[in-house]
Structure formats: C-alpha cells, structure tokens
Design a protein around this motif. Structure first.
Motif, PDB file in Angstrom:
ATOM      1  N   LEU A   1       0.826  -1.212   0.000  1.00  0.00           N
ATOM      2  CA  LEU A   1       0.000   0.000   0.000  1.00  0.00           C
ATOM      3  C   LEU A   1       0.860   1.261   0.000  1.00  0.00           C
ATOM      4  CD1 LEU A   1      -2.799  -1.037   2.531  1.00  0.00           C
ATOM      5  CD2 LEU A   1      -3.072  -0.622   0.070  1.00  0.00           C
ATOM      6  N   ALA A   2       1.951   1.225   0.730  1.00  0.00           N
ATOM      7  CA  ALA A   2       2.852   2.383   0.793  1.00  0.00           C
ATOM      8  C   ALA A   2       3.479   2.647  -0.568  1.00  0.00           C
ATOM      9  CB  ALA A   2       3.922   2.163   1.846  1.00  0.00           C
ATOM     10  N   LYS A   3       3.818   1.583  -1.293  1.00  0.00           N
ATOM     11  CA  LYS A   3       4.394   1.726  -2.642  1.00  0.00           C
ATOM     12  C   LYS A   3       3.386   2.379  -3.576  1.00  0.00           C
ATOM     13  CE  LYS A   3       7.610  -1.805  -3.351  1.00  0.00           C
ATOM     14  NZ  LYS A   3       7.891  -3.162  -3.736  1.00  0.00           N
ATOM     15  N   ILE A   4       2.152   1.879  -3.525  1.00  0.00           N
ATOM     16  CA  ILE A   4       1.080   2.431  -4.363  1.00  0.00           C
ATOM     17  C   ILE A   4       0.830   3.884  -3.984  1.00  0.00           C
ATOM     18  CG2 ILE A   4      -1.406   2.283  -4.870  1.00  0.00           C
ATOM     19  CD1 ILE A   4      -1.053  -0.833  -4.390  1.00  0.00           C
ATOM     20  N   TRP A   5       0.739   4.139  -2.698  1.00  0.00           N
ATOM     21  CA  TRP A   5       0.514   5.503  -2.197  1.00  0.00           C
ATOM     22  C   TRP A   5       1.618   6.431  -2.693  1.00  0.00           C
ATOM     23  CZ3 TRP A   5       3.298   8.906   0.738  1.00  0.00           C
ATOM     24  CH2 TRP A   5       2.606  10.016   1.208  1.00  0.00           C
ATOM     25  N   HIS A   6       2.862   5.971  -2.601  1.00  0.00           N
ATOM     26  CA  HIS A   6       4.021   6.768  -3.008  1.00  0.00           C
ATOM     27  C   HIS A   6       3.943   7.109  -4.496  1.00  0.00           C
ATOM     28  CE1 HIS A   6       8.068   8.349  -2.695  1.00  0.00           C
ATOM     29  NE2 HIS A   6       8.404   7.646  -3.759  1.00  0.00           N
ATOM     30  N   ARG A   7       3.624   6.094  -5.325  1.00  0.00           N
ATOM     31  CA  ARG A   7       3.532   6.320  -6.767  1.00  0.00           C
ATOM     32  C   ARG A   7       2.418   7.299  -7.113  1.00  0.00           C
ATOM     33  NH1 ARG A   7       2.884   0.789  -8.635  1.00  0.00           N
ATOM     34  NH2 ARG A   7       4.334  -0.075  -7.171  1.00  0.00           N
ATOM     35  N   SER A   8       1.254   7.136  -6.520  1.00  0.00           N
ATOM     36  CA  SER A   8       0.123   8.017  -6.844  1.00  0.00           C
ATOM     37  C   SER A   8       0.375   9.442  -6.361  1.00  0.00           C
ATOM     38  CB  SER A   8      -1.184   7.476  -6.276  1.00  0.00           C
ATOM     39  OG  SER A   8      -1.178   7.553  -4.879  1.00  0.00           O
ATOM     40  N   ASN A   9       1.032   9.597  -5.238  1.00  0.00           N
ATOM     41  CA  ASN A   9       1.324  10.940  -4.748  1.00  0.00           C
ATOM     42  C   ASN A   9       2.437  11.611  -5.539  1.00  0.00           C
ATOM     43  OD1 ASN A   9      -0.394  11.780  -2.471  1.00  0.00           O
ATOM     44  ND2 ASN A   9       0.206   9.764  -1.733  1.00  0.00           N
ATOM     45  N   LYS A  10       3.361  10.827  -6.046  1.00  0.00           N
ATOM     46  CA  LYS A  10       4.426  11.361  -6.888  1.00  0.00           C
ATOM     47  C   LYS A  10       3.803  11.929  -8.164  1.00  0.00           C
ATOM     48  CE  LYS A  10       9.084   9.705  -7.764  1.00  0.00           C
ATOM     49  NZ  LYS A  10       9.853   8.492  -7.940  1.00  0.00           N
ATOM     50  N   ARG A  11       2.844  11.150  -8.762  1.00  0.00           N
ATOM     51  CA  ARG A  11       2.155  11.590  -9.964  1.00  0.00           C
ATOM     52  C   ARG A  11       1.370  12.883  -9.707  1.00  0.00           C
ATOM     53  NH1 ARG A  11      -0.803   6.844 -10.980  1.00  0.00           N
ATOM     54  NH2 ARG A  11       0.970   5.501 -10.702  1.00  0.00           N
ATOM     55  N   SER A  12       0.647  12.931  -8.592  1.00  0.00           N
ATOM     56  CA  SER A  12      -0.135  14.123  -8.249  1.00  0.00           C
ATOM     57  C   SER A  12       0.775  15.321  -8.076  1.00  0.00           C
ATOM     58  CB  SER A  12      -0.901  13.906  -6.935  1.00  0.00           C
ATOM     59  OG  SER A  12      -1.743  12.804  -7.047  1.00  0.00           O
ATOM     60  N   TYR A  13       1.919  15.099  -7.429  1.00  0.00           N
ATOM     61  CA  TYR A  13       2.886  16.172  -7.192  1.00  0.00           C
ATOM     62  C   TYR A  13       3.427  16.699  -8.516  1.00  0.00           C
ATOM     63  CZ  TYR A  13       7.175  18.524  -5.724  1.00  0.00           C
ATOM     64  OH  TYR A  13       8.160  19.438  -5.548  1.00  0.00           O
ATOM     65  N   LEU A  14       3.777  15.779  -9.421  1.00  0.00           N
ATOM     66  CA  LEU A  14       4.321  16.189 -10.726  1.00  0.00           C
ATOM     67  C   LEU A  14       3.286  16.959 -11.524  1.00  0.00           C
ATOM     68  CD1 LEU A  14       6.349  12.994 -11.737  1.00  0.00           C
ATOM     69  CD2 LEU A  14       7.269  15.250 -11.144  1.00  0.00           C
ATOM     70  N   LYS A  15       2.026  16.470 -11.552  1.00  0.00           N
ATOM     71  CA  LYS A  15       0.961  17.175 -12.279  1.00  0.00           C
ATOM     72  C   LYS A  15       0.783  18.595 -11.737  1.00  0.00           C
ATOM     73  CE  LYS A  15      -2.083  13.450 -13.614  1.00  0.00           C
ATOM     74  NZ  LYS A  15      -3.311  12.756 -13.265  1.00  0.00           N
ATOM     75  N   ALA A  16       0.717  18.724 -10.437  1.00  0.00           N
ATOM     76  CA  ALA A  16       0.498  20.019  -9.807  1.00  0.00           C
ATOM     77  C   ALA A  16       1.643  20.995 -10.059  1.00  0.00           C
ATOM     78  CB  ALA A  16       0.296  19.842  -8.300  1.00  0.00           C
ATOM     79  N   ASN A  17       2.842  20.484 -10.155  1.00  0.00           N
ATOM     80  CA  ASN A  17       4.006  21.358 -10.308  1.00  0.00           C
ATOM     81  C   ASN A  17       4.443  21.578 -11.767  1.00  0.00           C
ATOM     82  OD1 ASN A  17       4.715  22.139  -7.571  1.00  0.00           O
ATOM     83  ND2 ASN A  17       4.928  19.940  -7.260  1.00  0.00           N
ATOM     84  N   LEU A  18       3.868  20.843 -12.692  1.00  0.00           N
ATOM     85  CA  LEU A  18       4.219  21.030 -14.098  1.00  0.00           C
ATOM     86  C   LEU A  18       3.204  21.902 -14.830  1.00  0.00           C
ATOM     87  CD1 LEU A  18       5.478  17.452 -15.039  1.00  0.00           C
ATOM     88  CD2 LEU A  18       6.844  19.489 -14.612  1.00  0.00           C
TER      89      LEU A  18
END
Length: 181
Positions: free
Chosen positions: A163-180
């Motif tokens: 779950l932590a791996k999945i959480w990490h991946r989805s939050n990384k994607r959200s972070y990249l979208k928000a900052n790009l």
C-alpha cells in the motif's frame, strides 16, 4: 571481536541541552557498563529518553564523549523529550538500526525522509508526535523507509509495504501534475 555492553543510560537526567549530560555518569543497570583505556563505554546503545532535550545539534559530540566506538552506534533512544525536528545530524549515524523518537513534538512529516540516509534502520518509533495526526502518516513513513521491519512497536506487514508503494507512486504523480502546470 569486541563484546558490547548494555546501553549507556542517560535517561531521566533532567537535561535540556545534550552538553549538560557530559559531566554526569550514566545510570547503573543490572549489567555493568565496561570502559576502555580511554574511559569510554563499550556500548553501541545510547539512552537519552525522558529529558527536556529540544535540539540535537550536540548529539555527535555527546556520542563521541561517551562511546568507545561512536561510529558503531546502533540503538538510540530519544523518546519523551521536546524535540521538534528530525535533525540532519541523525543522518550521520549510518550504523543506526533502532531509533526511538516517540513522545516528542515533531510536527513536519516530510522530515522523516531524512532518515532514508540510514541504510540499516529497521526499527523506528514516532507515535506521540504531532505528525501522527496526519492521516497519511504510516503510509508515508513506510514509503520513504521501505526497509523498516517495525514502526511504532508494530510490525510492518507486506500489505502495508504494498500500500505504501502504491501511495508513493500516486502521490508522486499528483505532485508532478500540480508542479508542471
């Protein structure tokens, strides 16, 4: 091979600054502490719990002051103090395997990422800090410290790791979208 003794116990010393304990003697437990010829303790464990420590700036000096082999520190108890930050000096303790930080005032969850510099860290406690109130607390800690076997005195399960791996991946994607955008 050197035989290491019990923890150097500097708990309940009523200290606010780490340097205040340098003039003190550790508590004597059931197993006696042994010293080398330089009068430093043959231990890889240091207990500084239940004091009033607010900052860890003098931690390296304290470790050097008491331990015969400071670079081999493997177990550190800083629980029940008044620490507000996960200080970068903790990252210098590369042999650290167990770190107790529960019952402090740590309030910035992202500072846990600093502990990823500790390759052997397998046991960590952070409960009883402000960061514990964050609903992503356990997922976030496990995602940045995937080698943990125990967190807050509870085993880290395969499911939590997943779950932590999945959480990490989805939050990384959200972070990249928000900052790009």
């Amino acid at each position: 091979m050197t035989m290491y003794g019990p923890p150097v116990d500097l708990s309940f010393k009523n200290i606010s600054r780490l340097t205040d304990v340098w003039i003190d003697e550790p508590h004597h437990g059931l197993r006696p502490l042994k010293k080398n010829s330089d009068m430093k303790y043959l231990s890889v464990s240091l207990r500084l719990s239940n004091n009033h420590i607010t900052d860890l700036h003098d931690l390296p000096g304290t470790i050097n002051h008491f331990l015969a082999e400071p670079l081999h520190l493997a177990w550190l108890d800083l629980s029940f103090n008044k620490i507000t930050h996960i200080d970068k000096v903790l990252c210098e303790l590369t042999e650290l395997r167990v770190l107790y930080l529960h019952g402090n005032n740590i309030f910035i969850l992202s500072e846990v990422e600093r502990l990823s510099m500790l390759p052997h860290l397998h046991t960590l406690t952070l409960h009883g800090n402000v960061i514990e109130t964050n609903k992503t607390y356990r997922n976030r800690v496990i995602s940045v410290l995937p080698q943990l076997k125990s967190m807050d005195f509870s085993a880290v399960t395969k499911q939590e790791r997943c779950l932590a791996k999945i959480w990490h991946r989805s939050n990384k994607r959200s972070y990249l979208k928000a900052n790009l955008h």
